[in-house]
Every structure is written in C-alpha cells, then in structure tokens.
Design a protein around this motif. Structure first.
Motif, PDB file in Angstrom:
ATOM      1  N   GLY A 138       7.539  11.078  -4.711  1.00  0.00           N
ATOM      2  CA  GLY A 138       7.652  10.615  -3.333  1.00  0.00           C
ATOM      3  C   GLY A 138       6.925   9.305  -3.116  1.00  0.00           C
ATOM      4  O   GLY A 138       7.163   8.321  -3.841  1.00  0.00           O
ATOM      5  N   LEU A 139       6.007   9.261  -2.163  1.00  0.00           N
ATOM      6  CA  LEU A 139       5.260   8.051  -1.848  1.00  0.00           C
ATOM      7  C   LEU A 139       3.756   8.310  -1.953  1.00  0.00           C
ATOM      8  O   LEU A 139       3.269   9.358  -1.519  1.00  0.00           O
ATOM      9  N   GLU A 140       3.058   7.353  -2.501  1.00  0.00           N
ATOM     10  CA  GLU A 140       1.601   7.346  -2.447  1.00  0.00           C
ATOM     11  C   GLU A 140       1.221   6.281  -1.430  1.00  0.00           C
ATOM     12  O   GLU A 140       1.541   5.100  -1.603  1.00  0.00           O
ATOM     13  N   VAL A 141       0.565   6.701  -0.357  1.00  0.00           N
ATOM     14  CA  VAL A 141       0.309   5.813   0.778  1.00  0.00           C
ATOM     15  C   VAL A 141      -1.184   5.572   0.942  1.00  0.00           C
ATOM     16  O   VAL A 141      -1.972   6.525   1.022  1.00  0.00           O
ATOM     17  N   HIS A 142      -1.558   4.291   0.973  1.00  0.00           N
ATOM     18  CA  HIS A 142      -2.944   3.925   1.260  1.00  0.00           C
ATOM     19  C   HIS A 142      -3.057   3.640   2.754  1.00  0.00           C
ATOM     20  O   HIS A 142      -2.401   2.734   3.276  1.00  0.00           O
ATOM     21  N   VAL A 143      -3.865   4.439   3.438  1.00  0.00           N
ATOM     22  CA  VAL A 143      -4.094   4.253   4.872  1.00  0.00           C
ATOM     23  C   VAL A 143      -5.405   3.493   5.029  1.00  0.00           C
ATOM     24  O   VAL A 143      -6.475   4.019   4.726  1.00  0.00           O
ATOM     25  N   ALA A 203      -0.494  11.622  -0.311  1.00  0.00           N
ATOM     26  CA  ALA A 203       0.804  11.775  -0.968  1.00  0.00           C
ATOM     27  C   ALA A 203       1.816  12.300   0.039  1.00  0.00           C
ATOM     28  O   ALA A 203       1.523  13.232   0.795  1.00  0.00           O
ATOM     29  N   VAL A 204       2.990  11.684   0.059  1.00  0.00           N
ATOM     30  CA  VAL A 204       4.068  12.110   0.954  1.00  0.00           C
ATOM     31  C   VAL A 204       5.282  12.436   0.094  1.00  0.00           C
ATOM     32  O   VAL A 204       5.874  11.545  -0.526  1.00  0.00           O
ATOM     33  N   ALA A 205       5.639  13.714   0.042  1.00  0.00           N
ATOM     34  CA  ALA A 205       6.719  14.160  -0.834  1.00  0.00           C
ATOM     35  C   ALA A 205       8.087  13.918  -0.212  1.00  0.00           C
ATOM     36  O   ALA A 205       8.215  13.700   1.002  1.00  0.00           O
ATOM     37  N   TYR A 206       9.126  13.961  -1.077  1.00  0.00           N
ATOM     38  CA  TYR A 206      10.498  13.889  -0.579  1.00  0.00           C
ATOM     39  C   TYR A 206      10.750  15.046   0.380  1.00  0.00           C
ATOM     40  O   TYR A 206      10.257  16.159   0.184  1.00  0.00           O
ATOM     41  N   GLY A 232       0.811  -1.218   0.000  1.00  0.00           N
ATOM     42  CA  GLY A 232       0.000   0.000   0.000  1.00  0.00           C
ATOM     43  C   GLY A 232       0.838   1.259   0.000  1.00  0.00           C
ATOM     44  O   GLY A 232       0.296   2.366   0.042  1.00  0.00           O
ATOM     45  N   ILE A 233       2.163   1.100  -0.025  1.00  0.00           N
ATOM     46  CA  ILE A 233       3.076   2.250  -0.062  1.00  0.00           C
ATOM     47  C   ILE A 233       3.828   2.186  -1.399  1.00  0.00           C
ATOM     48  O   ILE A 233       4.722   1.353  -1.580  1.00  0.00           O
TER      49      ILE A 233
END
Length: 368
Positions: free
Chosen positions: A229-234, A246-249, A222-223
């Motif tokens: 950066g990262l696309e995270v499924h919570v 979305a979690v950027a650098y 899911g990451i």
C-alpha cells in the motif's frame, strides 16, 4: 456572493473623527525628535503588549492575520487590484466579515474574534484602524448572531465518517445544484481534477486519521508506494511529533486510499512538493499548498454534494478511523499510533468507547 463583494468599490473613504483629528494636530506641534521618540514608545508599547499575551492568543491572532491575507488575495482576484494588508477600513472589514461568513462558513463568535485579531495585529504594524471600521464590521455581524443556523456552526463533536460515507462522496455525480438564494442558479460542474483530489484527500485523511493541518502538510515525496500500500510520513504540526504510518490497499476501489492517491497523483502530475493543491472552477491546478481550511472544506463540500444526511468536517475522518476500526476489531494501540494520539488522550479513548458501544453490551444475554 453578495452584491457588496462583487462590485469593485469596496473601500470606503474614511474621514478622521474629530477627537482623532485633534490628537493628530497636537502630535503635529511637536518637533521631529519628540515625534520620533513618541512613535518609538508607541511601537514599543504595542510589541510589549503583544509579547505579554498568552501563547494561545498570539497563535490565534497569527491565524486571523493569515485569513486576512487570504481575503486580500481573494479580493484582488475580483477587483483587479491588490490592496495593502494595512488597508483596514470600514469597507474592507465589512467585506472581510461577509467573506468569512459566506466563503469560510465561520460562526459569528469566530468572526467577532477575528475582527479583534486583525485590528490588534494591524495596529502592531503601525496602522491606524478607524473606530468606524470596527463598529461597521460588528454592525454587519449583528444579524448573523441572530441566525440560529449560523450560530450553530462549529458546535458539537464532529460526525464520525464511515466507509459508506466515503463511498457516497467518491461516487457522487460531478454536477451539483445551486439552490441557495443570492447565488447563480442551475448546476455547477465539479472539474474532474478537483474530483480526483477530493477522493484522494478524504480517503487518505481517513487512512492516516489525519488532522486537517496534517493532511495539508503532506508532501508527495513523503508518500511512498510499496507492495502492501502506502507508507506515509506525517510531518510535525503545531509541535506534535511526526509519525510514519502504513495505509493498506482498500477492499473497494472507490474508497481505497492507495488507488485514489495514485489516480490524483497521476492526473495532477505530482512528483514532489505539496501532496494536495488547489483546483479552480475551470480545472486549473494551483501551485500553492492547499491549506487546512481548504482540506476541511473539500471534505464538507464532498459530503454535501453526495447528499449525506450528516455534515462531515475535517475531523470526521480522524474520528471515523478509530470508531470504525474498533468495530472491526482493530487494536486500540494500533489505532492510537496511526493518528498520533497521546497514550492518555481522553478524546482518543472516547472514540474507542464509541466504536465498542455495541460490543458485549450491558443488556446483552442477561435474560431480558
């Protein structure tokens, strides 16, 4: 760990109280059919009372039993013998109290309630819990209730984590002193794999403004890493809707959630399954998902290892993203969606106000 928990004779032999012995003899005089009906009625009464309890109470009791199960696993690792969960005796309950105090840093009021939860659940499973067991457990709890440090546990709002906190935590030396009385003196070396996990866990928790339950529920698949950066499924936790964020650098490699996640993922060889796993003191990777308590403790212990002047908890990262984000001009709506708050959440708007405290203050520029 205290001496009581290190020796293997943790289960005291229990004698049936006189009044309970009389009851047992009375029941024994019934024929088998009568005894079966009485037993069925008792079981039905327990189930009825359980169903009649509020949903929140049932959830709390379920959590108490989860911790009781975890305690038994911990105990088995030290005694070399796995006791049944129905072994609710004076010895096991007192050991449970000490374990909650020392290993989970639980407040005395919380421990008191967990004794009740375990007792009620055990009785529902048909276990006879001796009165001496609960009495002894609460006797062990009495001095803890008089300790102001212990009673202060869990009180007040979580301290908001900042990027400066994260940097101090993620660059702290692996060795840490062990000054507490009753524990092994000297230093304890944090395994490199555990260090990488804690770095990834703290920065990703901050990046998604995640609750400890949500961080625990993250899966590797899911990451997803993308150019930005990262696309995270919570995943959905406790009935809350799932979300994709979305979690950027980051600007600093030591606090960048993307780089920290990559380093942990590669070192642990993760390809699928839980994103965060336990690591023991010898650096061996566990196979079961790191639970919410484990995620909270990872952040707290990292802050202690870094020598911070504040005590961070699992909620610190969640609060910290909002307050830091607002100070840096991030839109409130963007931050709200990142952490999955409801639009009318008073807690979220309190965090927003905290971040805006020094923005256009009431006393600024008025001629003072």
């Amino acid at each position: 760990m205290t001496a009581e928990l290190q020796h293997t004779g943790l289960v005291d032999a229990e004698l049936l109280p006189a009044d309970e012995a009389e009851t047992a003899r009375d029941v024994g005089t019934h024929d088998s059919a009568t005894a079966a009906v009485l037993a069925a009625l008792d079981q039905g009464a327990e189930e009825h009372l359980a169903d009649a309890r509020p949903k929140k109470t049932r959830a709390s009791y379920a959590r108490d039993w989860e911790l009781w199960t975890e305690f038994h696993g911990w105990l088995a690792g030290r005694t070399g013998h796995a006791l049944p969960l129905t072994a609710v005796t004076k010895g096991t309950l007192v050991a449970f109290v000490v374990w909650l105090d020392e290993m989970k840093a639980a407040a005395p009021s919380t421990i008191d309630r967990r004794i009740t939860g375990v007792t009620v659940t055990a009785r529902r499973h048909g276990t006879e819990v001796p009165k001496q067991a609960t009495k002894a457990a609460r006797e062990a709890l009495k001095p803890m209730k008089l300790d102001p440090v212990r009673t202060a546990r869990g009180r007040g709002k979580a301290i908001a984590a900042t990027p400066a906190h994260l940097k101090a935590m993620n660059t702290a030396p692996a060795a840490r002193p062990q000054p507490k009385a009753g524990r092994r003196r000297g230093t304890q070396e944090l395994p490199e794999l555990a260090r990488l996990r804690d770095r990834a866990l703290a920065t990703l928790a901050f990046g998604i403004a995640g609750r400890s339950e949500e961080v625990s529920s993250l899966d590797t698949e899911g990451i997803t890493q993308v150019a930005e950066g990262l696309e995270v499924h919570v995943p959905s936790v406790k009935g809350r809707p799932p979300r994709d964020v979305a979690v950027a650098y980051g600007e600093n490699p030591d606090t960048c959630p993307v780089r920290c996640w990559q380093a942990w993922k590669e070192a642990a060889g993760l390809t699928a399954g839980p994103a965060f796993l336990p690591v023991d003191q010898k650096g061996r990777l566990g196979t079961q998902r790191l639970g919410p308590d484990g995620c909270r403790l990872a952040i707290t212990r990292a802050s202690e290892r870094a020598g911070l002047d504040v005590r961070l908890t699992g909620h610190s990262a969640r609060r910290g993203l909002v307050s830091t984000g607002r100070k840096r001009g991030k839109r409130a709506e963007k931050l709200r969606k990142q952490g999955g708050w409801a639009a009318n959440s008073p807690v979220f708007w309190e965090y927003v106000d905290e971040g805006e405290r020094w923005e256009d203050t009431a006393t600024e520029g008025i001629g003072l």
